[in-house]
Motif scaffolding. Structure first.
Motif, PDB file in Angstrom:
ATOM      1  N   LYS A  73       0.842  -1.199   0.000  1.00 37.99           N
ATOM      2  CA  LYS A  73       0.000   0.000   0.000  1.00 37.99           C
ATOM      3  C   LYS A  73       0.884   1.259   0.000  1.00 37.99           C
ATOM      4  O   LYS A  73       1.946   1.296   0.607  1.00 37.99           O
ATOM      5  N   VAL A  74       0.424   2.280  -0.693  1.00 32.97           N
ATOM      6  CA  VAL A  74       1.173   3.535  -0.787  1.00 32.97           C
ATOM      7  C   VAL A  74       1.464   4.091   0.608  1.00 32.97           C
ATOM      8  O   VAL A  74       2.589   4.505   0.911  1.00 32.97           O
ATOM      9  N   GLY A  75       0.456   4.097   1.479  1.00 35.15           N
ATOM     10  CA  GLY A  75       0.641   4.626   2.822  1.00 35.15           C
ATOM     11  C   GLY A  75       1.663   3.848   3.620  1.00 35.15           C
ATOM     12  O   GLY A  75       2.498   4.436   4.324  1.00 35.15           O
ATOM     13  N   ASP A  76       1.621   2.519   3.517  1.00 35.77           N
ATOM     14  CA  ASP A  76       2.580   1.688   4.252  1.00 35.77           C
ATOM     15  C   ASP A  76       4.004   1.932   3.758  1.00 35.77           C
ATOM     16  O   ASP A  76       4.941   2.029   4.559  1.00 35.77           O
ATOM     17  N   PHE A  77       4.173   2.012   2.429  1.00 38.45           N
ATOM     18  CA  PHE A  77       5.518   2.231   1.882  1.00 38.45           C
ATOM     19  C   PHE A  77       6.043   3.594   2.292  1.00 38.45           C
ATOM     20  O   PHE A  77       7.216   3.735   2.671  1.00 38.45           O
ATOM     21  N   ALA A  78       5.173   4.614   2.248  1.00 38.23           N
ATOM     22  CA  ALA A  78       5.606   5.977   2.582  1.00 38.23           C
ATOM     23  C   ALA A  78       6.034   6.081   4.041  1.00 38.23           C
ATOM     24  O   ALA A  78       7.069   6.691   4.351  1.00 38.23           O
ATOM     25  N   LEU A  79       5.256   5.484   4.952  1.00 38.82           N
ATOM     26  CA  LEU A  79       5.521   5.631   6.385  1.00 38.82           C
ATOM     27  C   LEU A  79       6.577   4.657   6.902  1.00 38.82           C
ATOM     28  O   LEU A  79       7.364   5.005   7.782  1.00 38.82           O
ATOM     29  N   ARG A 105       6.251  14.097   7.818  1.00 39.30           N
ATOM     30  CA  ARG A 105       5.116  13.260   8.191  1.00 39.30           C
ATOM     31  C   ARG A 105       3.801  14.010   7.927  1.00 39.30           C
ATOM     32  O   ARG A 105       2.807  13.415   7.486  1.00 39.30           O
ATOM     33  N   GLY A 106       3.797  15.310   8.174  1.00 36.85           N
ATOM     34  CA  GLY A 106       2.610  16.116   7.916  1.00 36.85           C
ATOM     35  C   GLY A 106       2.228  16.120   6.444  1.00 36.85           C
ATOM     36  O   GLY A 106       1.036  16.075   6.100  1.00 36.85           O
ATOM     37  N   VAL A 107       3.219  16.189   5.571  1.00 39.57           N
ATOM     38  CA  VAL A 107       2.952  16.143   4.123  1.00 39.57           C
ATOM     39  C   VAL A 107       2.271  14.836   3.746  1.00 39.57           C
ATOM     40  O   VAL A 107       1.287  14.813   2.996  1.00 39.57           O
ATOM     41  N   LEU A 108       2.781  13.728   4.277  1.00 32.70           N
ATOM     42  CA  LEU A 108       2.198  12.425   3.975  1.00 32.70           C
ATOM     43  C   LEU A 108       0.769  12.322   4.508  1.00 32.70           C
ATOM     44  O   LEU A 108      -0.139  11.862   3.808  1.00 32.70           O
ATOM     45  N   ASP A 109       0.572  12.762   5.747  1.00 36.69           N
ATOM     46  CA  ASP A 109      -0.738  12.629   6.394  1.00 36.69           C
ATOM     47  C   ASP A 109      -1.799  13.524   5.757  1.00 36.69           C
ATOM     48  O   ASP A 109      -2.979  13.154   5.716  1.00 36.69           O
ATOM     49  N   ARG A 110      -1.387  14.693   5.271  1.00 40.09           N
ATOM     50  CA  ARG A 110      -2.373  15.655   4.759  1.00 40.09           C
ATOM     51  C   ARG A 110      -2.671  15.498   3.266  1.00 40.09           C
ATOM     52  O   ARG A 110      -3.806  15.704   2.840  1.00 40.09           O
TER      53      ARG A 110
END
Length: 394
Positions: free
Chosen positions: A76-82, A100-105
């Motif tokens: 998943k994109v979110g898993d890979f990013a984080l 982290r804010g960039v990813l979350d928002r």
């Protein structure tokens, strides 16, 4: 090398084919191969020829160094990013919070639950447009946000999770740098004079005279200060990491590490403050020039609040500490220093960064040069008057 295995039949006595327990169930042909790490992989096919083609393709990819794990792109994109991209950035403190804010928002709400291999170039282009239309980002922010997200997919390519980034061939949002208008010398003096403690007064003046970043200023150590040679060695900064607190850390980039020449005023301010407020001699903060009562380091939010409060006392425009760094740059530029020198003094990674931020100040400096020349040549000399009279007669 890989090979194809028949799941429906196996060799029996006298080399005869014998049905297996899988006979007639599902796909018959199993392609088997190994990844570059030696991990066994399999995939089922209905036809033997298709299984053999796949084995040949995988073997060729392994030999060519172009192997792509079919399962890796399912992350998943979110898993890979984080879990992969963010730890790989080797960042801490405020920078980690920003990333982290960039990813979350902006990334996870749009694609967080999607498999990374499913993102198409058309979607990548549309996502970049959303930064302005949906999220209403302006100035340098769209470019900065897009740069981080594009980096996520670039790392996925390096890790061979995907063959190509969906952003490949798509231009990043235009970098529209917001012009900086730092305080001039008079305003900087006014702010420094209004500082309500000796600590803030010294720190604000040193920042204006050196252009140090907040972490570099708050992390100044006595051992790196050379009053005789009028220099300060910048190679550490004070950082904050969640769960660990504040600590001194080496600067990551070679450009950031620099020996900064100090003028006489800066040397005198530092020396006078050290004489009146000796740094701690022992413990983790030994030699820390600027510290809170008790020798504790100064947090970024603390000094940010202090300068805002000081600006209120000074009755000036509300300023951030970073604007004193811009002030330092503006003084160098007005004095005729070249972009490369300004870059070195500020510790920018390249001269393009310096030009992008201060291009309008360099242009103003050029105009000042023209005005100086115009003023100097405004009154014709005796030779020019004689030449002009000769020209008229001719």
């Amino acid at each position: 090398m890989g090979y194809v295995h028949d799941l429906w039949y196996k060799k029996g006595p006298a080399g005869r084919k014998v049905q297996t327990k899988y006979h007639g169930k599902g796909k018959r042909w199993q392609a088997r191969w190994e990844t570059p790490d030696g991990e066994p992989k399999t995939r089922l096919f209905e036809k033997q020829v298709d299984a053999q083609k796949h084995v040949t393709k995988m073997d060729h990819a392994v030999l060519a160094g172009d192997y792509l794990d079919p399962e890796a792109g399912k992350v998943k994109v979110g898993d890979f990013a984080l879990k992969t991209w963010l730890p790989a950035q080797d960042i801490k403190g405020r920078t980690e919070i920003e990333y982290r804010g960039v990813l979350d928002r902006y990334l996870i709400p749009e694609w967080g639950r999607r498999q990374i291999r499913t993102i198409k170039p058309s979607e990548a282009k549309a996502w970049q447009a959303l930064l302005a239309s949906k999220y209403e980002l302006t100035g340098t922010t769209p470019n900065r946000v897009a740069r981080h997200v594009r980096s996520v997919f670039r790392l996925a390519v390096f890790d061979k999770a995907i063959r190509a980034s969906p952003f490949e061939g798509i231009k990043a949002p235009t970098l529209t740098e917001t012009k900086v208008y730092p305080p001039d010398v008079a305003e900087a003096r006014q702010i420094i004079a209004a500082a309500y403690t000796a600590l803030w007064r010294a720190m604000f003046e040193v920042c204006a005279l050196t252009g140090l970043r907040s972490g570099e200023l708050r992390g100044m150590r006595l051992e790196k200060f050379d009053a005789l040679r009028m220099a300060y060695r910048v190679d550490q900064q004070l950082v904050y990491e969640r769960g660990k607190g504040m600590y001194l850390d080496d600067l990551k980039t070679g450009a950031g590490k620099r020996v900064l020449p100090l003028n006489r005023r800066a040397v005198d301010v530092i020396a006078a403050y050290v004489a009146g407020h000796p740094p701690p001699k022992n413990g983790p903060w030994a030699g820390l020039i600027f510290a809170m009562p008790g020798g504790k380091p100064i947090g970024e939010s603390t000094i940010d609040w202090a300068i805002k409060q000081t600006c209120r006392y000074a009755k000036t425009e509300a300023r951030h500490l970073h604007e004193l760094r811009h002030h330092y740059a503006s003084v160098l530029i007005a004095g005729g220093e070249s972009p490369s020198v300004v870059q070195q003094r500020l510790g920018h990674k390249d001269v393009l960064t310096t030009l992008r931020i201060y291009s309008h100040l360099f242009n103003e400096a050029k105009e000042t040069t023209r005005n100086v020349l115009d003023a100097a040549w405004a009154i014709p000399s005796k030779d020019e008057k004689r030449l002009a009279s000769v020209t008229k007669i001719t």
